[in-house]
Design an enzyme around this catalytic site. Sequence first.
Site, short mmCIF file in Angstrom:
data_model
loop_
_atom_site.label_atom_id
_atom_site.label_comp_id
_atom_site.label_asym_id
_atom_site.label_seq_id
_atom_site.Cartn_x
_atom_site.Cartn_y
_atom_site.Cartn_z
CG ASP A 67 4.02 26.42 33.26
OD1 ASP A 67 4.74 25.52 33.71
OD2 ASP A 67 3.96 27.56 33.77
CG ASN A 136 4.38 39.11 36.13
OD1 ASN A 136 4.22 38.02 36.70
ND2 ASN A 136 4.39 39.22 34.80
CG HIS A 138 3.74 34.69 35.96
ND1 HIS A 138 4.86 35.47 35.79
CD2 HIS A 138 4.20 33.42 36.06
CE1 HIS A 138 5.93 34.70 35.79
NE2 HIS A 138 5.57 33.44 35.96
CD GLU A 143 3.38 36.54 31.98
OE1 GLU A 143 3.32 37.07 33.10
OE2 GLU A 143 4.45 36.22 31.43
C1 GLP Z 1 7.84 30.52 35.62
C2 GLP Z 1 6.77 29.44 35.76
C3 GLP Z 1 5.91 29.63 36.99
C4 GLP Z 1 6.79 29.91 38.20
C5 GLP Z 1 7.56 31.18 37.97
C6 GLP Z 1 8.44 31.58 39.15
O1 GLP Z 1 7.46 31.61 34.89
N1 GLP Z 1 5.94 29.37 34.61
O2 GLP Z 1 5.13 28.48 37.19
O3 GLP Z 1 6.00 30.03 39.37
O4 GLP Z 1 8.40 30.97 36.83
O5 GLP Z 1 9.61 30.84 39.11
P1 GLP Z 1 10.81 30.94 40.11
O6 GLP Z 1 10.51 29.93 41.17
O7 GLP Z 1 12.01 30.56 39.29
O8 GLP Z 1 10.87 32.32 40.64
#
Ligand code: GLP
Length: 245
Positions: A67, A136, A138, A143
């Site tokens: 993404d 959440n 995702h 989402e």
């Molecule tokens: C973002 C990314 C996800 C990732 C999530 C959790 O929203 N788009 O791909 O898995 O954050 O990130 P973190 O590892 O910082 O908790």
Amino acid sequence: MICETFPTEDALAATLGRLVVDAVRRQPSIVLGLPTGRTPIALYGELIGLTREESIDWSGVRTFNLDEFVGLSRADHGSYRAFMDTHLFDHVNVDPRHIGFPDGRAPDLAAECDRYEREIARARGIDLLVLGIGANGHIGFNEPADALAARTHVARLDEETRAGNTLWFDGDLRRVPHEALTMGMATILAARAIVLMATGEAKADAVRAMLDGGVTTRLPASFLQLHPQVRVMLDEPLAAAIRPL
Ligand code: GLP
């Protein structure tokens, strides 16, 4: 889903780093799907270290990131592309032409989503996709919603997700974009093998629901139950928080 627990985040990253490096060595033209976030930083550190110690050649490797924020490019330090340059790409000999990223600055975002899907298809799909998970549930930026999009699309970010991303914007929520381009659920599920990494108590509810709840669009990660080749790697604090008392 195979689920494994590691005593610490670093132990998890060491095992996953070894898994990825061994996969690159076995298949020098492997197609990797890659995540951003706090969680994979230790993994990328491992990959850089193992690459130096064992002279791993990334020149044939193809990568596709999950993404990117709408409106940002690699010149913006909050962009996921800048994150990947800093944490991995600048430190291994991956060919810049082999780095796949959705372009958050594309003038026609719908066309850019189609282009990204075509680029992944032309590479014959993703061999190994590494994922994180949001609190959440995702994955990528898919989402929780009444319906999920199958393919790469423009996603509107939940406020909780934006708050979770302030780290990349000097803690300033106002600077976190409201939209992002993300692989869709079918793009993700088409990967031949998937590893999801999750650490810390705050993700316990999402991980429990992903592992034991029904498959629901309200928890996008639960769709991974439909995939035959998923490994889930957790650290002990997270695993302890989901264990029944
Ligand atoms: C973002 C990314 C996800 C990732 C999530 C959790 O929203 N788009 O791909 O898995 O954050 O990130 P973190 O590892 O910082 O908790």
